[in-house]
Design a protein around this motif. Structure first.
Motif, PDB file in Angstrom:
ATOM      1  N   LYS A 123       0.733  -1.211   0.016  1.00 27.88           N
ATOM      2  CA  LYS A 123       0.013   0.012  -0.136  1.00 27.88           C
ATOM      3  C   LYS A 123       0.844   1.408  -0.062  1.00 27.88           C
ATOM      4  CE  LYS A 123      -4.103  -1.584   2.013  1.00 27.88           C
ATOM      5  NZ  LYS A 123      -4.378  -2.261   3.187  1.00 27.88           N
ATOM      6  N   CYS A 124       0.471   2.352  -0.609  1.00 28.48           N
ATOM      7  CA  CYS A 124       1.136   3.695  -0.773  1.00 28.48           C
ATOM      8  C   CYS A 124       0.991   4.112   0.565  1.00 28.48           C
ATOM      9  CB  CYS A 124       0.602   4.449  -1.817  1.00 28.48           C
ATOM     10  SG  CYS A 124       1.245   6.091  -1.610  1.00 28.48           S
ATOM     11  N   SER A 125       2.162   4.418   1.188  1.00 32.60           N
ATOM     12  CA  SER A 125       2.107   5.105   2.599  1.00 32.60           C
ATOM     13  C   SER A 125       1.675   6.390   2.483  1.00 32.60           C
ATOM     14  CB  SER A 125       3.488   4.928   3.171  1.00 32.60           C
ATOM     15  OG  SER A 125       4.498   5.870   2.043  1.00 32.60           O
ATOM     16  N   GLY A 132      -2.506   5.301   0.376  1.00 33.74           N
ATOM     17  CA  GLY A 132      -2.997   3.953   0.742  1.00 33.74           C
ATOM     18  C   GLY A 132      -3.574   3.269  -0.359  1.00 33.74           C
ATOM     19  N   VAL A 133      -3.384   3.682  -1.493  1.00 37.59           N
ATOM     20  CA  VAL A 133      -3.662   2.713  -2.885  1.00 37.59           C
ATOM     21  C   VAL A 133      -2.819   1.402  -2.787  1.00 37.59           C
ATOM     22  CG1 VAL A 133      -4.749   4.664  -4.176  1.00 37.59           C
ATOM     23  CG2 VAL A 133      -2.704   3.804  -4.523  1.00 37.59           C
ATOM     24  N   THR A 134      -3.504   0.564  -3.230  1.00 36.93           N
ATOM     25  CA  THR A 134      -2.930  -0.745  -3.495  1.00 36.93           C
ATOM     26  C   THR A 134      -2.162  -0.779  -4.644  1.00 36.93           C
ATOM     27  OG1 THR A 134      -4.552  -1.961  -1.969  1.00 36.93           O
ATOM     28  CG2 THR A 134      -2.931  -3.250  -3.301  1.00 36.93           C
ATOM     29  N   PHE A 154       5.626   4.036  -2.162  1.00 40.36           N
ATOM     30  CA  PHE A 154       4.900   4.939  -2.772  1.00 40.36           C
ATOM     31  C   PHE A 154       4.475   4.726  -3.943  1.00 40.36           C
ATOM     32  CE2 PHE A 154       8.092   6.781   0.143  1.00 40.36           C
ATOM     33  CZ  PHE A 154       7.448   7.917   0.988  1.00 40.36           C
ATOM     34  N   CYS A 155       3.315   4.858  -4.469  1.00 38.97           N
ATOM     35  CA  CYS A 155       2.737   4.969  -5.635  1.00 38.97           C
ATOM     36  C   CYS A 155       3.251   6.175  -6.351  1.00 38.97           C
ATOM     37  CB  CYS A 155       1.100   4.803  -5.714  1.00 38.97           C
ATOM     38  SG  CYS A 155       0.392   6.710  -5.278  1.00 38.97           S
ATOM     39  N   LEU A 156       3.370   5.673  -7.608  1.00 36.54           N
ATOM     40  CA  LEU A 156       4.148   6.618  -8.536  1.00 36.54           C
ATOM     41  C   LEU A 156       3.147   7.933  -8.670  1.00 36.54           C
ATOM     42  CD1 LEU A 156       5.907   5.317 -11.718  1.00 36.54           C
ATOM     43  CD2 LEU A 156       6.642   5.511  -9.233  1.00 36.54           C
ATOM     44  N   ARG A 157       2.119   7.974  -8.478  1.00 40.26           N
ATOM     45  CA  ARG A 157       1.157   9.250  -8.438  1.00 40.26           C
ATOM     46  C   ARG A 157       1.674  10.324  -7.574  1.00 40.26           C
ATOM     47  NH1 ARG A 157      -4.465   8.074  -9.585  1.00 40.26           N
ATOM     48  NH2 ARG A 157      -4.595   8.046  -7.213  1.00 40.26           N
ATOM     49  N   CYS A 158       1.919   9.637  -6.309  1.00 38.82           N
ATOM     50  CA  CYS A 158       2.334  10.417  -5.059  1.00 38.82           C
ATOM     51  C   CYS A 158       3.757  10.680  -5.279  1.00 38.82           C
ATOM     52  CB  CYS A 158       2.346   9.626  -3.812  1.00 38.82           C
ATOM     53  SG  CYS A 158       0.481   9.337  -3.089  1.00 38.82           S
ATOM     54  N   VAL A 159       4.508   9.757  -5.828  1.00 42.91           N
ATOM     55  CA  VAL A 159       6.008  10.165  -6.078  1.00 42.91           C
ATOM     56  C   VAL A 159       6.225  11.414  -6.944  1.00 42.91           C
ATOM     57  CG1 VAL A 159       8.078   9.718  -7.083  1.00 42.91           C
ATOM     58  CG2 VAL A 159       6.787   7.637  -5.761  1.00 42.91           C
TER      59      VAL A 159
HETATM   60 ZN    ZN Z   1      -0.033   6.949  -3.283  1.00 47.92          ZN
END
Ligand code: ZN
Ligand code: ZN
Length: 111
Positions: A63-65, A68-70, A85-90
């Motif tokens: 899960k993105c810290s 929270g998306v998987t 981290f998901c790439l969107r958040c990155v």
């Molecule tokens: Zn994220």
């Protein structure tokens, strides 16, 4: 009266970024049937179907810290830098990541 609802419900991991869909066997920092392995993060793991070794397992994703998306561990979907981290958040928080990571990402995405 026999219970027929006993069939094991398969838990399924689904990456919310690329849509990868895969049954997993456990979620957490310590995969079952492994003695000394503690993962760096809570993640979805499955037994390696191609290995007879019971301790072999595959990490599917986590899960993105931040949001929270998987997301799966594929480099197109997430990044592990002390946390997952998901790439969107990155991309949203790029300036918080070290230069090295930013250049890595820049190399990868042909924009
Ligand atoms: Zn994220
Ligand atoms: Zn993915």
């Amino acid at each position: 009266m026999e219970e027929t609802t006993r069939e094991r419900r398969q838990k399924t991991f689904k990456c919310q970024s690329c849509g990868l869909n895969c049954p997993y066997t456990s979620y957490g920092q310590k995969p079952p049937n492994t003695r000394a392995i503690v993962l760096l993060e809570e993640c979805y793991v499955t037994k390696d179907p191609f290995s007879p070794d019971k301790e072999k397992f595959l990490v599917l994703g986590s899960k993105c810290s931040l949001c929270g998306v998987t997301v799966c561990v594929g480099s197109d979907c997430s990044l592990f830098y002390t946390k997952r981290f998901c790439l969107r958040c990155v991309n949203k928080n790029l300036e918080q990541f070290p230069h090295q990571i930013r250049t890595e990402l820049a190399k990868k995405s042909p924009r």
